[in-house]
Motif scaffolding. Structure first.
Motif, short mmCIF file in Angstrom:
data_model
loop_
_atom_site.label_atom_id
_atom_site.label_comp_id
_atom_site.label_asym_id
_atom_site.label_seq_id
_atom_site.Cartn_x
_atom_site.Cartn_y
_atom_site.Cartn_z
N GLY A 1 -18.37 -21.55 -2.10
CA GLY A 1 -17.78 -22.09 -3.32
C GLY A 1 -16.64 -23.05 -3.05
N PRO A 2 -15.79 -23.21 -4.06
CA PRO A 2 -14.74 -24.23 -4.00
C PRO A 2 -13.55 -23.87 -3.12
CG PRO A 2 -14.48 -22.94 -5.98
CD PRO A 2 -15.74 -22.45 -5.31
N LEU A 3 -12.67 -24.82 -3.04
CA LEU A 3 -11.38 -24.67 -2.38
C LEU A 3 -10.40 -24.37 -3.52
CD1 LEU A 3 -10.48 -27.39 0.16
CD2 LEU A 3 -8.74 -26.34 -1.22
N LEU B 1 -11.13 -26.90 -6.37
CA LEU B 1 -11.63 -28.22 -5.97
C LEU B 1 -13.02 -28.09 -5.35
CD1 LEU B 1 -8.36 -29.54 -4.34
CD2 LEU B 1 -9.21 -30.00 -6.63
N CYS B 2 -13.91 -28.97 -5.77
CA CYS B 2 -15.30 -28.95 -5.30
C CYS B 2 -15.37 -29.30 -3.81
CB CYS B 2 -16.12 -29.96 -6.10
SG CYS B 2 -17.82 -30.10 -5.54
N ARG B 3 -16.14 -28.54 -3.08
CA ARG B 3 -16.42 -28.91 -1.70
C ARG B 3 -17.92 -28.94 -1.43
NH1 ARG B 3 -15.52 -24.31 2.76
NH2 ARG B 3 -15.95 -22.51 1.48
N CYS B 4 -18.73 -28.77 -2.49
CA CYS B 4 -20.18 -28.84 -2.30
C CYS B 4 -20.70 -30.25 -2.57
CB CYS B 4 -20.89 -27.84 -3.22
SG CYS B 4 -20.98 -28.34 -4.96
N GLY B 5 -19.92 -31.05 -3.32
CA GLY B 5 -20.32 -32.43 -3.61
C GLY B 5 -21.20 -32.58 -4.83
N HIS B 6 -21.46 -31.51 -5.60
CA HIS B 6 -22.38 -31.59 -6.72
C HIS B 6 -21.71 -31.44 -8.09
CE1 HIS B 6 -26.09 -31.72 -4.34
NE2 HIS B 6 -25.42 -30.95 -3.48
N SER B 7 -20.41 -31.29 -8.14
CA SER B 7 -19.73 -31.14 -9.42
C SER B 7 -19.85 -32.41 -10.26
CB SER B 7 -18.24 -30.83 -9.19
OG SER B 7 -17.55 -30.82 -10.43
N GLU B 8 -20.00 -32.25 -11.57
CA GLU B 8 -20.01 -33.38 -12.50
C GLU B 8 -18.59 -33.72 -12.92
OE1 GLU B 8 -22.74 -35.12 -13.47
OE2 GLU B 8 -23.97 -33.87 -12.13
N LEU C 1 -12.82 -31.61 -9.39
CA LEU C 1 -12.77 -30.20 -9.79
C LEU C 1 -14.13 -29.54 -9.66
CD1 LEU C 1 -10.56 -30.60 -12.98
CD2 LEU C 1 -9.83 -30.19 -10.63
N CYS C 2 -14.12 -28.27 -9.40
CA CYS C 2 -15.36 -27.48 -9.33
C CYS C 2 -15.81 -27.18 -10.76
CB CYS C 2 -15.07 -26.18 -8.59
SG CYS C 2 -16.40 -24.97 -8.68
N ASP C 3 -17.10 -27.35 -11.03
CA ASP C 3 -17.64 -27.00 -12.35
C ASP C 3 -18.69 -25.89 -12.26
OD1 ASP C 3 -19.88 -28.23 -11.32
OD2 ASP C 3 -20.08 -29.69 -12.93
N GLY C 4 -18.77 -25.25 -11.10
CA GLY C 4 -19.72 -24.15 -10.92
C GLY C 4 -21.07 -24.59 -10.40
N SER C 5 -21.27 -25.88 -10.19
CA SER C 5 -22.56 -26.40 -9.71
C SER C 5 -22.94 -25.86 -8.34
CB SER C 5 -22.54 -27.93 -9.67
OG SER C 5 -22.44 -28.46 -10.96
N HIS C 6 -21.96 -25.41 -7.56
CA HIS C 6 -22.27 -24.88 -6.22
C HIS C 6 -23.27 -23.73 -6.30
CE1 HIS C 6 -18.66 -22.68 -7.66
NE2 HIS C 6 -19.24 -21.65 -7.08
N LYS C 7 -23.22 -22.95 -7.38
CA LYS C 7 -24.16 -21.83 -7.54
C LYS C 7 -25.57 -22.36 -7.76
CE LYS C 7 -20.58 -19.02 -9.61
NZ LYS C 7 -20.00 -18.70 -10.90
#
Ligand code: FES
Length: 70
Positions: free
Chosen positions: A9-11, A37-44, A48-54
């Motif tokens: 998941g995120p940082l 903060l997003c670290r997967c590169g897929h957040s919209e 910021l992380c929007d949960g897209s990593h899941k």
């Protein structure tokens, strides 16, 4: 300051609730006592992380950094 790398998941940065930050010239107020903060590169909503990593099945090790500010 403590920075957590959530497993898969995120940082996450712990900050006082109500902290203000600027994003793309827009001032925002933290509603929770952390900034993810997003670290997967897929957040919209980068950075910021929007949960897209899941949804994308992001895989990464967890960990923690302790940063001393001067
Ligand atoms: S780490 Fe959560 S959306 Fe990328």
């Amino acid at each position: 300051m403590r920075i957590r790398l959530r497993e898969n998941g995120p940082l996450v940065i712990d900050l006082p609730e109500g902290s203000r930050y600027r994003l793309g010239g827009e001032e925002r107020v933290l509603e929770r006592a952390k900034l993810a903060l997003c670290r997967c590169g897929h957040s919209e909503d980068k950075p910021l992380c929007d949960g897209s990593h899941k949804r994308v099945g992001f895989v990464a090790a967890g960990g923690e950094l302790e940063v001393e500010l001067q």
